[in-house]
Motif scaffolding. Structure first.
Motif, PDB file in Angstrom:
ATOM      1  N   ALA A 438      -3.134  22.248  21.974  1.00 42.57           N
ATOM      2  CA  ALA A 438      -1.692  21.957  22.056  1.00 42.57           C
ATOM      3  C   ALA A 438      -1.110  22.798  23.183  1.00 42.57           C
ATOM      4  CB  ALA A 438      -1.023  22.315  20.738  1.00 42.57           C
ATOM      5  N   LYS A 439      -0.432  22.101  24.103  1.00 45.81           N
ATOM      6  CA  LYS A 439       0.164  22.790  25.249  1.00 45.81           C
ATOM      7  C   LYS A 439       1.667  22.573  25.139  1.00 45.81           C
ATOM      8  CE  LYS A 439      -1.131  23.521  29.928  1.00 45.81           C
ATOM      9  NZ  LYS A 439      -1.248  22.921  31.225  1.00 45.81           N
ATOM     10  N   PHE A 489      -0.073  15.695  17.386  1.00 44.99           N
ATOM     11  CA  PHE A 489      -0.536  14.370  16.981  1.00 44.99           C
ATOM     12  C   PHE A 489       0.292  13.825  15.826  1.00 44.99           C
ATOM     13  CE2 PHE A 489      -4.057  17.297  15.313  1.00 44.99           C
ATOM     14  CZ  PHE A 489      -3.530  17.452  14.052  1.00 44.99           C
ATOM     15  N   ASN A 490       0.005  12.542  15.480  1.00 45.03           N
ATOM     16  CA  ASN A 490       0.759  11.857  14.438  1.00 45.03           C
ATOM     17  C   ASN A 490      -0.020  11.915  13.127  1.00 45.03           C
ATOM     18  OD1 ASN A 490       2.409  10.998  16.653  1.00 45.03           O
ATOM     19  ND2 ASN A 490       0.866   9.417  17.047  1.00 45.03           N
ATOM     20  N   THR A 506      -3.445  10.194  12.139  1.00 48.91           N
ATOM     21  CA  THR A 506      -3.458   8.761  12.485  1.00 48.91           C
ATOM     22  C   THR A 506      -3.796   8.548  13.953  1.00 48.91           C
ATOM     23  OG1 THR A 506      -1.072   8.740  12.838  1.00 48.91           O
ATOM     24  CG2 THR A 506      -1.864   8.094  10.645  1.00 48.91           C
ATOM     25  N   SER A 507      -3.100   9.232  14.858  1.00 47.56           N
ATOM     26  CA  SER A 507      -3.441   9.085  16.276  1.00 47.56           C
ATOM     27  C   SER A 507      -2.833  10.229  17.060  1.00 47.56           C
ATOM     28  CB  SER A 507      -2.930   7.749  16.813  1.00 47.56           C
ATOM     29  OG  SER A 507      -1.509   7.760  16.807  1.00 47.56           O
ATOM     30  N   GLU A 508      -3.198  10.298  18.347  1.00 43.88           N
ATOM     31  CA  GLU A 508      -2.705  11.409  19.161  1.00 43.88           C
ATOM     32  C   GLU A 508      -1.479  11.021  19.979  1.00 43.88           C
ATOM     33  OE1 GLU A 508      -5.436  12.870  22.121  1.00 43.88           O
ATOM     34  OE2 GLU A 508      -4.100  14.531  22.654  1.00 43.88           O
ATOM     35  N   GLN A 519      10.058  10.966  12.973  1.00 47.97           N
ATOM     36  CA  GLN A 519      10.571  12.324  13.143  1.00 47.97           C
ATOM     37  C   GLN A 519       9.529  13.186  13.847  1.00 47.97           C
ATOM     38  OE1 GLN A 519      13.785  13.392  11.496  1.00 47.97           O
ATOM     39  NE2 GLN A 519      13.408  14.725  13.243  1.00 47.97           N
ATOM     40  N   LEU A 520       9.990  13.923  14.866  1.00 45.36           N
ATOM     41  CA  LEU A 520       9.113  14.909  15.503  1.00 45.36           C
ATOM     42  C   LEU A 520       9.437  16.259  14.870  1.00 45.36           C
ATOM     43  CD1 LEU A 520       9.298  12.556  17.611  1.00 45.36           C
ATOM     44  CD2 LEU A 520       8.975  14.288  19.356  1.00 45.36           C
ATOM     45  N   ILE A 521       8.438  16.900  14.311  1.00 46.41           N
ATOM     46  CA  ILE A 521       8.752  18.166  13.639  1.00 46.41           C
ATOM     47  C   ILE A 521       7.963  19.335  14.240  1.00 46.41           C
ATOM     48  CG2 ILE A 521       9.293  16.950  11.481  1.00 46.41           C
ATOM     49  CD1 ILE A 521       6.707  18.261  10.348  1.00 46.41           C
ATOM     50  N   GLN A 522       8.564  20.525  14.117  1.00 47.08           N
ATOM     51  CA  GLN A 522       7.874  21.731  14.580  1.00 47.08           C
ATOM     52  C   GLN A 522       6.884  22.181  13.522  1.00 47.08           C
ATOM     53  OE1 GLN A 522      10.807  21.709  13.174  1.00 47.08           O
ATOM     54  NE2 GLN A 522      11.526  23.725  12.535  1.00 47.08           N
TER      55      GLN A 522
END
Ligand SMILES: [Zn+2]
Length: 583
Positions: A438-439, A489-490, A506-508, A519-522
């Motif tokens: 993760a970058k 990733f998802n 599920t996927s990247e 939703q994108l979460i931290q």
């Protein structure tokens, strides 16, 4: 070639440092310049450390010049940059009659009986800005002549100096009124000798009756000689508190009874109420209008910029100026600036701190500069807000949200991003097919600032990775719901069991879920957590985990915890302690 020998680069840095210094009151900020240089020289992105070293050296060199020297160099070499600067500065409306004076002189004159708060911002910033706008002089004058009721305290002289420095207001001269009593005595004697002041022995109530009827009290008609006898008696301790007061003569017909023959000096029992700086040395102390009125002339003030509640004081002082044959400075009286929400008076602040209701003068619930600083409100935001309001004489009401919005514009560009997971809950993601790197960019629009990097490796037969996510996100995570772990990733939720949530990879690609508006979460990988406490504006504490990259943060850094808010780092030890700024 070593950067050290790159003359072109050094010249670029020198220019940037000088420009930065000129727009920051003579102090270039090295931190702000790295990004600027990298913007011009992308080839240096791999040599940031070496570059910072050179920038620091150049900044030190530039900061050792006086502000005037810096300005001269900039104006001679890069005049085009200065026109723009000036156009920006001139956003304040011009001062009246500025061209009549060789040098504009303004002042800020606090009583050091408390720390400064946002209520003083207007007086400080306008007075300072106008001095700078006209290449004038900005004076700090401590008005500490009331050892009894509005008693000054030594710590506040220093905290006021620090606050001004933090606000970026450079003080050209400083005076302390308690050093100047002999001067006030000298002019009082002159007023008395010339029949323009007298020592009044009347009980307050009797004087009041006379003055309301526009009549003189018996003391007013005494000769100068008789008054000087009384004056010497006053200085010699012949009167106790309340037995005598020096009054400056005014027109008794003045429509405002509070202006008529106003009190100028009184007796204070300094054995009982010693002054923190001069102890019991003096027992006759000037009142506000005598000391401030004399000082404004003696210190060469050309423009007094202050709240309209001082209007009557100007009327009073003008009589004294007439007696002395002086011209009263130009006076600008602006309206009240109110900030909605909790905004406390000086006495309530002091009392609250004394009683332990507040943790100190920098308690986040207070509107003091110390509290704002601790929370990550920038002086630039305060300054910009005040300049936008200007010198209007009507009252202005602002909300904290107004200030936040100025601050947000500044912080959004300057703050690095990190993850903070409040009230962490464990999330196990299964079937992660491979190791991911993760970058995470420190700033989404400024890749030159670099990245936080985490290696996410699945373990065991289940190919599981364990994360921390916030309770709020966990609660919203119903089975079959898809979410994206930001920049990773998802995953699709499988189920909850107590405090544990399970999901499946599920996927990247973000493209896969973009249309679903997931939703994108931290997130923080288990093992990469760093305990963190965020002190909120109401002084409550939000506990959670910050990502491990935060261990490298320095106190005073202001960052953005994504999806949580901006925060100022206060302490980095066994845990991270941050103060919440705003959304
Ligand atoms: Zn009298």
């Amino acid at each position: 070639m070593a950067l050290e020998n790159d003359i072109e680069l050094k010249e670029l840095i020198r220019k940037a440092a000088l420009l930065n210094a000129v727009s920051h009151d003579g102090n270039a900020q090295a931190g702000a310049m790295v990004g600027k240089i990298l913007g011009d020289r992308a080839d240096l992105r791999t040599k940031v450390k070496e570059l910072s070293g050179i920038i620091n050296a150049v900044v030190n060199e530039v900061n050792s010049l006086s502000a005037a020297e810096q300005k001269t160099i900039v104006e001679e070499n890069w005049p085009e940059t200065q026109k723009k600067e000036k156009a920006e500065e001139k956003r304040l409306s011009p001062l009246p009659n500025a061209d009549k004076y060789a040098q504009i002189v303004t002042r800020f004159s606090p009583n050091p009986d408390c720390v400064l708060h946002l209520g003083s911002a207007r007086a400080i910033i306008l007075s300072h800005e106008y001095a700078r706008m006209y290449n004038g002089k900005f004076i700090l004058r401590f008005e500490d002549t009331d050892p009894k009721i509005k008693r000054p305290s030594l710590v506040f002289y220093d905290s006021i100096r620090q606050d001004l420095k933090w606000l970026g207001c450079k003080v050209d001269e400083e005076y302390i009124q308690s050093d100047r009593l002999p001067i006030y005595y000298e002019y009082t004697e002159r007023l008395m000798r010339e029949g323009n002041a007298y020592v009044c022995e009347c009980p307050t109530e009797e004087f009041r009756k006379k003055i309301i009827a526009k009549g003189p009290c018996p003391c007013r008609i005494l000769s100068a000689t008789e008054n000087l006898v009384r004056w010497n008696r006053m200085l010699g301790g012949g009167y106790s508190e309340g037995q005598a007061v020096v009054r400056v003569k005014t027109d008794l017909e003045n429509p405002n009874p509070a202006v008529r023959d106003w009190p100028a000096l009184r007796v204070i029992d300094t054995k009982k109420y010693p002054h923190p700086r001069v102890g019991s040395k003096y027992i006759v102390w000037p009142l506000y209008n005598l000391a401030a009125g004399l000082d404004d002339h003696l210190m060469g003030m050309t423009h007094i910029i202050r709240g309209k509640e001082h209007f009557t004081n100007m009327v009073r002082q003008k009589y004294m100026y007439e007696h002395l044959g002086w011209k009263y400075p130009e006076a600008i009286h602006y309206g009240r600036l109110k900030i909605t929400g909790t905004f406390l008076s000086k006495s309530k602040i002091i009392q609250g701190v004394k009683e332990g209701i507040y943790t100190g003068f920098d308690d986040p619930r207070l509107g003091t500069f110390a509290a704002l600083r601790k929370r990550g409100i920038t002086p630039e935001a305060i300054k910009k807000m005040i300049i936008d309001v200007g010198t209007k004489s009507n009252d202005v009401t602002l909300s904290w949200e107004n200030l936040y919005s100025y601050n947000r514009k500044i912080l959004d560009a300057t703050s690095n991003r990190y993850f903070f997971v409040p009230e962490p809950v464990e999330l196990t993601v299964l079937q992660v097919p491979q190791t991911f790197l993760a970058k995470l960019p420190l700033h989404p629009e400024k890749p030159e600032r670099g990245f936080r990097e985490y290696t996410v490796t699945p373990e065991s037969a289940e190919k599981a990775v364990r994360f921390w996510i916030s309770r709020k996100d966990a609660e919203a995570l119903e089975p079959e719901k898809v979410i994206r772990l930001m920049e990773l990733f998802n995953v699709e939720a499988l189920g909850k069991k107590g405090n544990q949530i399970t999901a499946a990879f599920t996927s990247e690609s973000y493209e896969d879920v973009r249309k679903l508006k997931v939703q994108l979460i931290q997130w923080i990988q288990k093992g990469e957590e760093f305990p963190c406490q965020v002190v909120m504006p109401d002084a409550s504490i939000t506990e959670g985990f910050a990502e491990s990259a935060c261990k490298k943060l320095k106190p005073d850094a202001i960052i953005q915890f994504e999806r949580f808010g901006f925060a100022r780092i206060n302490e980095v030890n066994q845990k991270l302690i941050a103060y919440y700024t705003h959304k």
